[in-house]
Design a protein around this motif. Structure first.
Motif, mmCIF file in Angstrom:
data_model
loop_
_atom_site.group_PDB
_atom_site.id
_atom_site.type_symbol
_atom_site.label_atom_id
_atom_site.label_comp_id
_atom_site.label_asym_id
_atom_site.label_seq_id
_atom_site.Cartn_x
_atom_site.Cartn_y
_atom_site.Cartn_z
ATOM 1 N N PHE A 16 0.870 -1.181 0.000
ATOM 2 C CA PHE A 16 0.000 0.000 0.000
ATOM 3 C C PHE A 16 0.900 1.222 0.000
ATOM 4 C CE2 PHE A 16 -3.310 2.905 1.159
ATOM 5 C CZ PHE A 16 -4.489 2.282 0.770
ATOM 6 N N ASP A 17 0.755 2.042 -1.023
ATOM 7 C CA ASP A 17 1.623 3.205 -1.209
ATOM 8 C C ASP A 17 3.101 2.792 -1.166
ATOM 9 O OD1 ASP A 17 -0.493 4.979 -1.473
ATOM 10 O OD2 ASP A 17 -0.590 5.390 0.688
ATOM 11 N N GLY A 18 3.394 1.653 -1.781
ATOM 12 C CA GLY A 18 4.767 1.183 -1.898
ATOM 13 C C GLY A 18 5.324 0.492 -0.683
ATOM 14 N N GLN A 19 4.526 0.343 0.395
ATOM 15 C CA GLN A 19 4.999 -0.285 1.623
ATOM 16 C C GLN A 19 4.194 -1.558 1.905
ATOM 17 O OE1 GLN A 19 7.696 0.868 3.277
ATOM 18 N NE2 GLN A 19 7.813 2.413 1.654
ATOM 19 N N PRO A 20 4.829 -2.607 2.437
ATOM 20 C CA PRO A 20 4.103 -3.831 2.771
ATOM 21 C C PRO A 20 2.983 -3.544 3.775
ATOM 22 C CG PRO A 20 6.473 -4.195 2.889
ATOM 23 C CD PRO A 20 6.265 -2.717 2.754
ATOM 24 N N ALA A 21 1.775 -4.017 3.474
ATOM 25 C CA ALA A 21 0.630 -3.729 4.337
ATOM 26 C C ALA A 21 -0.105 -4.977 4.788
ATOM 27 C CB ALA A 21 -0.352 -2.797 3.622
ATOM 28 N N ALA A 22 0.041 -6.099 4.084
ATOM 29 C CA ALA A 22 -0.639 -7.341 4.467
ATOM 30 C C ALA A 22 0.150 -8.515 3.915
ATOM 31 C CB ALA A 22 -2.077 -7.370 3.943
ATOM 32 N N VAL A 23 0.152 -9.603 4.663
ATOM 33 C CA VAL A 23 0.895 -10.794 4.245
ATOM 34 C C VAL A 23 0.140 -12.037 4.671
ATOM 35 C CG1 VAL A 23 2.271 -10.813 6.373
ATOM 36 C CG2 VAL A 23 3.127 -11.975 4.333
ATOM 37 N N GLN A 24 0.195 -13.062 3.819
ATOM 38 C CA GLN A 24 -0.352 -14.378 4.146
ATOM 39 C C GLN A 24 0.641 -15.431 3.686
ATOM 40 O OE1 GLN A 24 -4.328 -14.943 2.654
ATOM 41 N NE2 GLN A 24 -5.121 -13.155 3.724
ATOM 42 N N LEU A 25 0.982 -16.325 4.594
ATOM 43 C CA LEU A 25 1.907 -17.411 4.301
ATOM 44 C C LEU A 25 1.109 -18.703 4.164
ATOM 45 C CD1 LEU A 25 4.621 -18.825 4.059
ATOM 46 C CD2 LEU A 25 4.850 -18.688 6.559
ATOM 47 N N TRP A 26 1.079 -19.251 2.952
ATOM 48 C CA TRP A 26 0.389 -20.501 2.661
ATOM 49 C C TRP A 26 1.407 -21.569 2.276
ATOM 50 C CZ3 TRP A 26 -5.071 -21.239 2.379
ATOM 51 C CH2 TRP A 26 -5.843 -20.075 2.556
ATOM 52 N N ILE A 27 1.099 -22.816 2.670
ATOM 53 C CA ILE A 27 1.879 -23.976 2.273
ATOM 54 C C ILE A 27 0.946 -24.935 1.544
ATOM 55 C CG2 ILE A 27 3.329 -25.899 3.036
ATOM 56 C CD1 ILE A 27 4.573 -23.198 3.593
ATOM 57 N N VAL A 28 1.321 -25.342 0.339
ATOM 58 C CA VAL A 28 0.507 -26.269 -0.449
ATOM 59 C C VAL A 28 1.181 -27.632 -0.459
ATOM 60 C CG1 VAL A 28 -0.387 -26.806 -2.740
ATOM 61 C CG2 VAL A 28 -0.480 -24.459 -1.885
ATOM 62 N N SER A 29 0.477 -28.629 0.055
ATOM 63 C CA SER A 29 1.038 -29.978 0.127
ATOM 64 C C SER A 29 -0.086 -30.996 0.156
ATOM 65 C CB SER A 29 1.914 -30.121 1.392
ATOM 66 O OG SER A 29 2.406 -31.428 1.524
#
Length: 241
Positions: free
Chosen positions: A125-138
């Motif tokens: 957001f406006d060039g800065q990290p604003a949200a993150v989700q870590l997913w693992i597919v297995s």
């Protein structure tokens, strides 16, 4: 743990054979949704209309005007920048940052990327990290390990937007049969994963150490002793009812 799983049963048997006092307790339910044979379009269309409208009205305009941007990372070559963004969002959530084991996210992402299982979603957001989700597919299941967003954008449903952005990859490309959000209380998870599975935790103590004996006394023996009057009252009421 799944209370009906072979692992949970064998763990109990092993603890009994070692004569370790232990106690099972109810954990947060595991939230999930089955998606086998479901396209991303069908899955998104089945979500509550209110949340779809909220994402469309409050967040989508920022993507349209360029202030917000989604990016997905799965390759090890992109990890350094992804880890930096992950850490930046984590540190915005101080309570969670303090509970995160040192290097946990970084190590999980590197191992998962090497195995081809990493699916990391980011919103800038406006060039800065604003949200993150870590997913693992297995094994045909997409497991959401971490969900964080910038508290400074609390008025925007960034978590919902990021799930919506991740769905095409998980359903149309990876073709997973299940989305597993894990033991999460957040209200937004009910919109994306309405099904629940019972989960338990097990606390065990080694009675041959001072710390273990003290823990067993505090957490198992003492609560049982304190519950005796209550159990007696129940028996008396039941007898004379």
């Amino acid at each position: 743990l799944d209370p009906a799983s072979p692992f949970a049963r064998l763990l109990r048997l092993h603890l009994r054979s070692r004569r370790y006092p232990f106690q099972a307790f109810k954990h947060l339910d595991d939230r999930y949704e089955t998606t086998e044979g479901t396209s991303s379009g069908a899955y998104l269309a089945a979500r509550p209309s209110a949340i779809r409208a909220l994402v469309r009205e409050r967040v989508r305009p920022f993507f349209d005007n360029g202030r917000a941007r989604f990016r997905s990372v799965s390759d090890a070559s992109e990890l350094d920048a992804a880890i930096e963004a992950y850490t930046a969002v984590l540190e915005m959530n101080m309570a969670d940052a303090e509970m995160e084991p040192e290097g946990y996210g970084r190590n999980v992402m590197r191992v998962a990327a090497d195995a081809g299982a990493l699916r990391l979603g980011l919103i800038d957001f406006d060039g800065q990290p604003a949200a993150v989700q870590l997913w693992i597919v297995s094994a045909g299941i997409a497991r959401c390990i971490r969900i964080w967003s910038d508290p400074g954008h609390a008025a925007l449903p960034l978590d919902d937007m990021l799930v919506e952005c991740m769905i095409p990859q998980l359903l149309d490309v990876d073709c997973v049969r299940e989305l597993d959000f894990g033991p999460i209380e957040a209200e937004f998870a009910q919109n994306w994963a309405p099904r629940t599975r019972e989960r338990i935790g097990i606390i065990a103590f080694n009675p041959r150490t001072w710390r273990g004996a003290r823990g067993a006394l505090r957490h198992i023996v003492l609560p049982k002793l304190l519950s005796i009057p209550r159990r007696l009252r129940r028996k008396i009421r039941a007898r004379f009812a």
